[in-house]
Write a protein that holds these residues in place. Sequence first.
Motif, PDB file in Angstrom:
ATOM      1  N   TYR A   1       3.445 -28.843  -9.940  1.00 19.58           N
ATOM      2  CA  TYR A   1       3.984 -29.276  -8.654  1.00 19.58           C
ATOM      3  C   TYR A   1       5.504 -29.356  -8.763  1.00 19.58           C
ATOM      4  O   TYR A   1       6.032 -30.000  -9.659  1.00 19.58           O
ATOM      5  N   ASN A   2       6.184 -28.707  -7.831  1.00 16.15           N
ATOM      6  CA  ASN A   2       7.634 -28.714  -7.780  1.00 16.15           C
ATOM      7  C   ASN A   2       8.046 -29.473  -6.524  1.00 16.15           C
ATOM      8  O   ASN A   2       7.884 -28.974  -5.413  1.00 16.15           O
ATOM      9  N   ARG A   3       8.554 -30.652  -6.710  1.00 13.77           N
ATOM     10  CA  ARG A   3       8.942 -31.519  -5.585  1.00 13.77           C
ATOM     11  C   ARG A   3      10.003 -30.862  -4.709  1.00 13.77           C
ATOM     12  O   ARG A   3      10.038 -31.075  -3.501  1.00 13.77           O
ATOM     13  N   ASN A   4      10.869 -30.044  -5.298  1.00  9.85           N
ATOM     14  CA  ASN A   4      11.964 -29.422  -4.554  1.00  9.85           C
ATOM     15  C   ASN A   4      11.611 -28.065  -3.959  1.00  9.85           C
ATOM     16  O   ASN A   4      12.357 -27.547  -3.138  1.00  9.85           O
ATOM     17  N   ASP A   5      10.486 -27.493  -4.393  1.00 10.55           N
ATOM     18  CA  ASP A   5      10.073 -26.172  -3.901  1.00 10.55           C
ATOM     19  C   ASP A   5       8.544 -26.083  -3.941  1.00 10.55           C
ATOM     20  O   ASP A   5       7.986 -25.452  -4.848  1.00 10.55           O
ATOM     21  N   PRO A   6       7.855 -26.686  -2.976  1.00  9.97           N
ATOM     22  CA  PRO A   6       6.389 -26.692  -2.990  1.00  9.97           C
ATOM     23  C   PRO A   6       5.750 -25.303  -2.987  1.00  9.97           C
ATOM     24  O   PRO A   6       4.601 -25.164  -3.405  1.00  9.97           O
ATOM     25  N   ASP A   7       6.480 -24.274  -2.561  1.00  9.75           N
ATOM     26  CA  ASP A   7       5.931 -22.922  -2.611  1.00  9.75           C
ATOM     27  C   ASP A   7       5.711 -22.443  -4.046  1.00  9.75           C
ATOM     28  O   ASP A   7       4.976 -21.489  -4.278  1.00  9.75           O
ATOM     29  N   ALA A   8       6.354 -23.092  -5.007  1.00 11.43           N
ATOM     30  CA  ALA A   8       6.208 -22.710  -6.416  1.00 11.43           C
ATOM     31  C   ALA A   8       4.990 -23.364  -7.075  1.00 11.43           C
ATOM     32  O   ALA A   8       4.653 -23.021  -8.206  1.00 11.43           O
ATOM     33  N   ASP A   9       4.339 -24.290  -6.381  1.00  8.67           N
ATOM     34  CA  ASP A   9       3.175 -24.982  -6.944  1.00  8.67           C
ATOM     35  C   ASP A   9       2.071 -23.989  -7.295  1.00  8.67           C
ATOM     36  O   ASP A   9       1.920 -22.959  -6.637  1.00  8.67           O
ATOM     37  N   PHE A  10       1.299 -24.304  -8.336  1.00  7.84           N
ATOM     38  CA  PHE A  10       0.145 -23.472  -8.666  1.00  7.84           C
ATOM     39  C   PHE A  10      -0.947 -24.298  -9.318  1.00  7.84           C
ATOM     40  O   PHE A  10      -0.712 -25.398  -9.805  1.00  7.84           O
ATOM     41  N   ASP A  11      -2.138 -23.739  -9.316  1.00  8.19           N
ATOM     42  CA  ASP A  11      -3.322 -24.298  -9.964  1.00  8.19           C
ATOM     43  C   ASP A  11      -4.057 -23.106 -10.563  1.00  8.19           C
ATOM     44  O   ASP A  11      -4.686 -22.342  -9.838  1.00  8.19           O
ATOM     45  N   GLN A  12      -3.935 -22.912 -11.887  1.00  5.85           N
ATOM     46  CA  GLN A  12      -4.558 -21.748 -12.496  1.00  5.85           C
ATOM     47  C   GLN A  12      -4.934 -22.025 -13.947  1.00  5.85           C
ATOM     48  O   GLN A  12      -4.469 -22.985 -14.548  1.00  5.85           O
ATOM     49  N   SER A  13      -5.776 -21.158 -14.485  1.00  4.75           N
ATOM     50  CA  SER A  13      -6.230 -21.280 -15.863  1.00  4.75           C
ATOM     51  C   SER A  13      -5.447 -20.342 -16.771  1.00  4.75           C
ATOM     52  O   SER A  13      -5.061 -19.241 -16.363  1.00  4.75           O
ATOM     53  N   PHE A  14      -5.247 -20.793 -18.003  1.00  3.12           N
ATOM     54  CA  PHE A  14      -4.559 -20.028 -19.036  1.00  3.12           C
ATOM     55  C   PHE A  14      -5.424 -20.082 -20.284  1.00  3.12           C
ATOM     56  O   PHE A  14      -5.996 -21.130 -20.594  1.00  3.12           O
ATOM     57  N   SER A  15      -5.523 -18.979 -20.996  1.00  5.29           N
ATOM     58  CA  SER A  15      -6.333 -18.979 -22.212  1.00  5.29           C
ATOM     59  C   SER A  15      -5.733 -18.045 -23.243  1.00  5.29           C
ATOM     60  O   SER A  15      -4.961 -17.140 -22.927  1.00  5.29           O
ATOM     61  N   PHE A  16      -6.116 -18.309 -24.487  1.00  3.40           N
ATOM     62  CA  PHE A  16      -5.743 -17.429 -25.580  1.00  3.40           C
ATOM     63  C   PHE A  16      -6.744 -17.646 -26.700  1.00  3.40           C
ATOM     64  O   PHE A  16      -7.602 -18.530 -26.617  1.00  3.40           O
TER      65      PHE A  16
END
Length: 162
Positions: free
Chosen positions: A110-125
């Motif tokens: 969550y980016n308080r100054n730029d909500p368009d940058a918010d994301f919810d995603q998975s990362f794996s390795f």
Amino acid sequence: MPLLLTISCGIYNFTGAGPINADTFQVNYFQNYATQSPGSTFEPGMDRDFTQALQNRILNQTSLDLVNNGNADLLYEGEITEYRISPMAATAQQTAAQNRLSIRVKARFYNRNDPDADFDQSFSFFYDYPANVQLSAIKDEAHEVIFERITQDIFNASLADW
């Protein structure tokens, strides 16, 4: 003789991606919910280690200040959703020759100054190792390699586009 004065505003990250419109960040504790995924196991302490790895990644690659007061410009949170060991290659005797440790993390940004940058995603390795080696013998190295990749991927998704 004319005097040239240049003034710059903003915080720049070390990736050269440009200014960051933020001063602070917070990384909430990443809970370990890996046992809720079929075939996953539980690794004690991994939640603490991953949270610290992500904090350190951001501290080392930006000039942002880490805060824990809930008023950060940037907020990271999520869960460890998978911790799985799988056979990867078989021998002629139909036994595993190589195993793979896979870790998956679901991250929310969550980016308080730029909500368009918010994301919810998975990362794996993953980390591959010989089947005749016990996980306990390579666990620290495997976690370091996997955390390095996942935290860099989260960092890139959240900050490298600026």
